[in-house]
Design a protein around this motif. Structure first.
Motif, PDB file in Angstrom:
ATOM      1  N   ASP A 157       0.845  -1.191   0.000  1.00 12.80           N
ATOM      2  CA  ASP A 157       0.000   0.000   0.000  1.00 12.80           C
ATOM      3  C   ASP A 157       0.882   1.244   0.000  1.00 12.80           C
ATOM      4  N   ILE A 158       0.276   2.365  -0.354  1.00 18.84           N
ATOM      5  CA  ILE A 158       0.974   3.653  -0.326  1.00 18.84           C
ATOM      6  C   ILE A 158       0.225   4.594   0.604  1.00 18.84           C
ATOM      7  N   VAL A 159       0.971   5.230   1.495  1.00 13.67           N
ATOM      8  CA  VAL A 159       0.418   6.287   2.347  1.00 13.67           C
ATOM      9  C   VAL A 159       0.806   7.621   1.719  1.00 13.67           C
ATOM     10  N   LYS A 160      -0.207   8.411   1.416  1.00 16.29           N
ATOM     11  CA  LYS A 160       0.025   9.726   0.821  1.00 16.29           C
ATOM     12  C   LYS A 160      -0.205  10.791   1.883  1.00 16.29           C
ATOM     13  N   LEU A 161       0.818  11.591   2.129  1.00 12.17           N
ATOM     14  CA  LEU A 161       0.755  12.679   3.098  1.00 12.17           C
ATOM     15  C   LEU A 161       1.139  13.963   2.372  1.00 12.17           C
ATOM     16  N   GLY A 162       0.171  14.800   2.103  1.00 12.96           N
ATOM     17  CA  GLY A 162       0.446  15.987   1.300  1.00 12.96           C
ATOM     18  C   GLY A 162       0.920  15.566  -0.075  1.00 12.96           C
ATOM     19  N   ASP A 163       2.105  16.042  -0.474  1.00 15.79           N
ATOM     20  CA  ASP A 163       2.664  15.688  -1.776  1.00 15.79           C
ATOM     21  C   ASP A 163       3.667  14.536  -1.673  1.00 15.79           C
ATOM     22  N   GLU A 164       3.782  13.904  -0.506  1.00 15.93           N
ATOM     23  CA  GLU A 164       4.761  12.840  -0.303  1.00 15.93           C
ATOM     24  C   GLU A 164       4.074  11.479  -0.281  1.00 15.93           C
ATOM     25  N   HIS A 165       4.744  10.479  -0.866  1.00 20.49           N
ATOM     26  CA  HIS A 165       4.186   9.132  -0.976  1.00 20.49           C
ATOM     27  C   HIS A 165       5.147   8.135  -0.346  1.00 20.49           C
ATOM     28  N   PHE A 166       4.586   7.188   0.439  1.00 19.02           N
ATOM     29  CA  PHE A 166       5.396   6.215   1.145  1.00 19.02           C
ATOM     30  C   PHE A 166       4.873   4.810   0.858  1.00 19.02           C
ATOM     31  N   LEU A 167       5.720   3.992   0.255  1.00 18.40           N
ATOM     32  CA  LEU A 167       5.379   2.607  -0.057  1.00 18.40           C
ATOM     33  C   LEU A 167       5.614   1.753   1.186  1.00 18.40           C
ATOM     34  N   VAL A 168       4.576   1.075   1.658  1.00 16.04           N
ATOM     35  CA  VAL A 168       4.671   0.268   2.872  1.00 16.04           C
ATOM     36  C   VAL A 168       5.315  -1.078   2.554  1.00 16.04           C
TER      37      VAL A 168
END
Length: 321
Positions: free
Chosen positions: A38-49
């Protein structure tokens, strides 16, 4: 949704291999649902779990579902995301009754306070679309201090005379870092030996995990001081020594007959604090510090300053200065 994840990875990490594509989360309230790919999107930043972090204590590993090991798509850097998880519980230490609770905003404040101070973990916070305060943390490459100490392959006497003086000096520096928090009216909140790491390469001592807070009206910083004492006891003994573990540490059973109820920790009742009764070469002045954290003590340290004064004096004595 998986097609959106596929396109994000293709755009930002075209060489990265992943076997499945999950969902994009902008609201992390249901953190149990956020999982691998999954990807967590925070503002313009994306984090692949990539996975859930693990809590490793007492030889066991428990998944921390609110703490995710990730890769930030924009720069390919590994990160840890701490999602919002609230819990509250009481703790009793001697005569003190303490209410402990998690506070994401408090950890976010400390991250801002210690930015650039490498005695602490580094990171920043971002709110998701539901207003949850997510902390984005740099990963510290290294090992827990207690693991480093445990793995020193010598007997206790050699450890104490050849290794402990340097360890104590660096530990005093770590206590100085906690004093910095207190001077700025902040608490670490969860000081224990697995929250102090030795960074690879630099060998610097670095504190992690600041999201616990506590209420102790008699002494606002008292729980931090007790935590520092518990770590010091471990460092002096090269282990947490109990009546049951003496055999494992090759301690003569006869020693147990000299241990009485007042020689145990006021924090964790089965741990022996009076280390001098086990290893008679421990200086009395150092042992007296440890005994401030015993169940027989009627006088406790009020501040990190008091503890550091005594530790510095012991360090001089140990080094013969």
């Amino acid at each position: 949704m998986s097609s959106e994840v596929r396109e994000l990875i293709k755009k930002h990490l075209p060489e990265y291999k992943i076997s499945r594509f999950g969902k994009v989360y902008t609201d992390t309230t249901e953190f149990m649902n956020v999982d691998y790919s999954d990807i967590v999107k925070l503002g313009d930043e994306h984090f692949l779990v990539l996975k859930n972090e693990q809590e490793r204590r007492f030889g066991l590993s428990d998944p921390k579902y609110w703490v995710k090991r990730c890769k930030q798509l924009e720069n390919g850097q590994p990160k840890i995301l701490k999602l919002v998880f609230y819990e509250k519980f009481p703790m009793n230490i001697g005569p003190f009754k303490i209410q402990c609770f998690r506070s994401p905003r408090k950890e976010a404040r400390i991250l801002d306070l210690v930015k650039g101070d490498m005695r602490f973990m580094q990171g920043y916070s971002l709110d998701d679309t539901a207003g949850n305060n997510v902390r984005v943390l740099d990963i510290i490459r290294g090992k827990r201090l207690d693991v480093v100490v445990h793995n020193i392959p010598v007997d206790h006497k050699t450890y104490f005379h050849e290794y402990f003086p340097e360890i104590l000096e660096k530990y005093i520096g770590a206590c100085e870092a906690i004093k910095f928090l207190h001077d700025n009216d902040e608490k670490h909140g969860d000081i224990r030996r697995d929250h102090l790491w030795v960074e690879s390469g630099t060998l610097d001592y670095r504190w992690i995990d600041f999201d616990y807070a506590f209420e102790l009206y008699e002494n606002p910083f008292g729980l931090d001081v007790f935590g520092l004492g518990s770590i010091l006891i471990y460092l002096v003994g090269k282990a947490n020594i109990t009546a049951q573990s003496m055999f494992d540490h090759k301690i003569d059973k006869e020693v147990l007959s000299r241990i009485d109820s007042g020689d145990y920790s006021v924090v964790i009742g089965n741990r022996i604090v009076n280390i001098r009764k086990i290893y008679d070469y421990i200086p009395e002045s150092l042992n007296n510090i440890l005994m401030h954290f015993s169940s027989s003590s009627s006088v406790f340290y009020e501040s990190v300053d008091e503890l550091m004064v005594d530790m510095n004096q012991c360090l001089k004595e140990i080094r013969g200065l």
